[in-house]
Design an enzyme around this catalytic site. Structure first.
Site, PDB file in Angstrom:
ATOM      1  N   SER A 166       0.808  -1.304  -0.190  1.00 27.92           N
ATOM      2  CA  SER A 166      -0.136  -0.072   0.112  1.00 27.92           C
ATOM      3  C   SER A 166       0.831   1.257  -0.046  1.00 27.92           C
ATOM      4  O   SER A 166       0.268   2.268  -0.431  1.00 27.92           O
ATOM      5  CB  SER A 166      -0.965  -0.025   1.236  1.00 27.92           C
ATOM      6  N   HIS A 195      -5.362  -4.512   0.524  1.00 26.17           N
ATOM      7  CA  HIS A 195      -5.572  -3.722  -0.342  1.00 26.17           C
ATOM      8  C   HIS A 195      -5.808  -3.957  -1.802  1.00 26.17           C
ATOM      9  O   HIS A 195      -5.777  -3.190  -2.484  1.00 26.17           O
ATOM     10  CB  HIS A 195      -4.149  -2.905  -0.257  1.00 26.17           C
ATOM     11  N   LYS A 242     -11.566  -1.502   4.396  1.00 33.17           N
ATOM     12  CA  LYS A 242     -10.985  -0.773   3.133  1.00 33.17           C
ATOM     13  C   LYS A 242     -12.126  -0.644   2.207  1.00 33.17           C
ATOM     14  O   LYS A 242     -13.064   0.195   2.209  1.00 33.17           O
ATOM     15  CB  LYS A 242      -9.767  -1.449   2.888  1.00 33.17           C
TER      16      LYS A 242
END
Length: 404
Positions: free
Chosen positions: A189, A217, A248
């Site tokens: 990330s 991610h 996320k």
């Protein structure tokens, strides 16, 4: 001994190095992401645009997610009532684990309160169960993975980031009879690069190693149903354990692992981080369940997200700003100094209404400090132009180098 003096000296060191973290006081505007309100400073409430959220697709604001959470709140109340062992599973938990196992093509899945805990608990547990296990860890693995490996007590061998030759060298020098586990991420990330998953699986097969892939991610954002990079590359079946997050791209909260029924049962039965932790609120699980189900069916958010990231990269590079190479949705802009990175972040917030946190050591190595932008489907062209112009002005003001 003056204890307060020791603690204050530790904080002073962070200030002197430009690494003291400031948590910005904001509230997001429901239904208007990435717009928010900032309460920092002395001018009262100020409108801002959020550029560093990991709610990559804006699913934390999606009507289906909000409605599911409201329905669950009115149906079963706020909390889970304790650990799943004591208070029992809510049916929301059972349904979500079934959906997540299906998402990754695995037999079973297990929910945790966060992605950090799912990494720490699972890696520590698996390596403890395997006698004389050796863990091979990518040099840029997340802190949660490092903590899990450390807590396992297993021997650790760190291979240079995405360096297959170094990984094979370490595998080859290890006794064939010892259990082996390769732990790595799909999307890293801070740099936005992607692991060579297939080649790592080939090495795992060659040296009889298990694989542990962190997709936090990538889940929701890649693959035909949001299963991550491994789904996009048709590799899910070759991985032993896939770990992901609900906080996320899915926009809510929580972490999970997906694997065989036996491995999941081992983690469920042996991991203190699962057994002794109050389970996620059914309200949160209901929201995550709605988000996972939506993104399994909808490609619109993923397509828009990729287009927005590519547009911002192009726009910033055209302006001569030092955008680091990134093949994913992450847009890192190099600063190279913690003091200036923090100064830029402060100017962007207070003068331009742009919120982006500086990324400093130990999250990234010293000398590679940066601003990390995460454009999403709801960042407009006008927002991007405003950001670009602000960065160009600040770059000139602080006399930072641009690139050709």
């Amino acid at each position: 001994m003056n204890y307060d003096q020791i603690f204050q000296a530790a904080i002073d060191r962070l200030h002197n190095e430009g690494r003291y973290r400031v948590f910005i006081d904001i509230l997001r505007n429901k239904g208007a992401y990435p717009n928010a309100r900032c309460f920092a400073g002395h001018n009262g409430e100020q409108p801002i645009t959020v550029w560093c959220s990991n709610d990559y697709l804006g699913m934390g604001q999606h009507p289906d997610v909000v409605a599911a959470m409201e329905e669950a709140l009115h149906s079963v109340g706020a909390g889970a009532g304790g650990t799943r062992n004591i208070a029992g599973n809510t049916h929301y938990h059972v349904d979500l684990e079934t959906e997540l196992a299906d998402l990754h093509g695995k037999e079973a899945a297990l929910l945790f309160t966060s992605g950090y805990i799912s990494n720490e608990a699972t890696l520590a547990t698996i390596a403890k169960i395997l006698p004389d296990c050796v863990i091979f860890s990518d040099a840029l693995n997340h802190a949660s993975m490092i903590a899990g490996i450390k807590n396992s007590g297993a021997e650790k061998k760190v291979f240079r980031h995405n360096d297959l030759a170094h990984l094979e060298e370490l595998l080859a020098e290890t006794d064939d009879a010892r259990p082996k586990l390769i732990a790595f991420e799909s999307v890293y990330s801070m740099d936005g690069d992607i692991a060579p998953i297939e080649a790592i699986c080939d090495l795992a097969d060659k040296y009889n190693a298990l694989t542990y892939l962190d997709e936090v991610h990538a889940v929701g954002m890649y693959g035909a149903r949001g299963g991550g990079i491994a789904e996009r590359e048709n590799l899910m079946q070759r991985l032993t354990v896939i770990e992901g997050t609900l906080g996320k791209a899915f926009g809510v909260m929580g972490g999970y692992v997906a694997a065989s029924k036996t491995i999941i049962d081992v983690v469920r039965s042996y991991a203190p981080g699962f057994i002794f932790t109050t389970s996620l609120s059914p309200v949160l699980v209901a929201g995550a369940l709605a988000s996972v189900r939506h993104l399994k069916q909808s490609q619109i958010e993923r397509d828009s997200h990729q287009e927005r990231a590519a547009t911002l990269k192009h726009m910033l590079r055209e302006a001569g700003l030092p955008v680091l190479p990134s093949v994913s949705h992450i847009v890192p802009v190099a600063v190279g100094d913690p003091i200036r990175a923090k100064k830029m972040s402060d100017i962007l917030l207070m003068e331009y209404g742009i919120y982006v946190q500086p990324i400093n050591y130990p999250t990234v190595p010293r000398g590679t400090e940066r601003l990390r932008f995460t454009p999403g489907p709801h960042h407009t062209d006008a927002m991007m132009v405003h950001l670009r112009d602000a960065l160009v002005e600040i770059w000139s003001r602080l006399e930072l180098k641009k690139v050709a």
